[in-house]
Scaffold this motif. Structure first.
Motif, PDB file in Angstrom:
ATOM      1  N   SER A  69       0.813  -1.223   0.000  1.00  0.00           N
ATOM      2  CA  SER A  69       0.000   0.000   0.000  1.00  0.00           C
ATOM      3  C   SER A  69       0.845   1.271   0.000  1.00  0.00           C
ATOM      4  CB  SER A  69      -0.923   0.015   1.219  1.00  0.00           C
ATOM      5  OG  SER A  69      -1.863  -1.036   1.138  1.00  0.00           O
ATOM      6  N   GLU A 114      -2.783  -3.487  11.065  1.00  0.00           N
ATOM      7  CA  GLU A 114      -4.177  -3.748  11.462  1.00  0.00           C
ATOM      8  C   GLU A 114      -5.147  -2.838  10.721  1.00  0.00           C
ATOM      9  OE1 GLU A 114      -5.291  -6.271  13.102  1.00  0.00           O
ATOM     10  OE2 GLU A 114      -3.340  -7.004  13.755  1.00  0.00           O
ATOM     11  N   GLU A 115      -4.767  -1.578  10.495  1.00  0.00           N
ATOM     12  CA  GLU A 115      -5.629  -0.667   9.734  1.00  0.00           C
ATOM     13  C   GLU A 115      -5.803  -1.151   8.293  1.00  0.00           C
ATOM     14  OE1 GLU A 115      -3.749   3.141  10.240  1.00  0.00           O
ATOM     15  OE2 GLU A 115      -4.466   3.334  12.305  1.00  0.00           O
ATOM     16  N   LEU A 116      -4.736  -1.618   7.690  1.00  0.00           N
ATOM     17  CA  LEU A 116      -4.819  -2.134   6.322  1.00  0.00           C
ATOM     18  C   LEU A 116      -5.675  -3.403   6.257  1.00  0.00           C
ATOM     19  CD1 LEU A 116      -1.162  -1.581   5.097  1.00  0.00           C
ATOM     20  CD2 LEU A 116      -3.205  -0.343   4.345  1.00  0.00           C
ATOM     21  N   ARG A 117      -5.501  -4.267   7.234  1.00  0.00           N
ATOM     22  CA  ARG A 117      -6.334  -5.495   7.291  1.00  0.00           C
ATOM     23  C   ARG A 117      -7.802  -5.161   7.426  1.00  0.00           C
ATOM     24  NH1 ARG A 117      -4.905 -10.253  11.212  1.00  0.00           N
ATOM     25  NH2 ARG A 117      -7.094  -9.885  11.377  1.00  0.00           N
ATOM     26  N   ALA A 118      -8.114  -4.182   8.268  1.00  0.00           N
ATOM     27  CA  ALA A 118      -9.513  -3.815   8.523  1.00  0.00           C
ATOM     28  C   ALA A 118     -10.158  -3.180   7.293  1.00  0.00           C
ATOM     29  CB  ALA A 118      -9.585  -2.845   9.715  1.00  0.00           C
ATOM     30  N   SER A 119      -9.351  -2.525   6.466  1.00  0.00           N
ATOM     31  CA  SER A 119      -9.918  -1.833   5.307  1.00  0.00           C
ATOM     32  C   SER A 119      -9.995  -2.709   4.066  1.00  0.00           C
ATOM     33  CB  SER A 119      -9.097  -0.567   4.994  1.00  0.00           C
ATOM     34  OG  SER A 119      -7.806  -0.919   4.549  1.00  0.00           O
ATOM     35  N   SER A 120      -9.450  -3.915   4.141  1.00  0.00           N
ATOM     36  CA  SER A 120      -9.472  -4.777   2.945  1.00  0.00           C
ATOM     37  C   SER A 120     -10.621  -5.759   2.965  1.00  0.00           C
ATOM     38  CB  SER A 120      -8.157  -5.518   2.793  1.00  0.00           C
ATOM     39  OG  SER A 120      -7.913  -6.356   3.901  1.00  0.00           O
TER      40      SER A 120
END
Length: 75
Positions: free
Chosen positions: A20, A69-75
């Motif tokens: 990202s 964790e933010e990237l995981r939550a947004s995918s």
């Protein structure tokens, strides 16, 4: 150099983050904290405005986990 499971976990998280954020070079996931991992850590620290020293201190580790964790939550 450092090596082991903690390095492996950090490398895998940085690799996901690098997908990202193109300014972060993709680290080799091998469990060894060598030059490619060091360059990824430096770029991550620079991007987030952290102290740029290439060491995984508490703040850097916390930020790697938070961004991951933010990237995981947004995918």
């Amino acid at each position: 150099y450092s090596h082991g499971d903690d390095v492996l976990l950090m490398q895998s998280r940085l690799q996901i983050i690098s997908l990202s954020y193109s300014s972060i070079p993709k680290p080799k996931i091998d469990g060894m904290f060598l030059e490619t991992t060091h360059q990824s850590v430096l770029a991550f620290q620079r991007l987030l405005g952290l102290s740029i020293h290439g060491i995984i201190d508490q703040m850097t580790w916390s930020q790697i986990n938070q961004v991951y964790e933010e990237l995981r939550a947004s995918s």
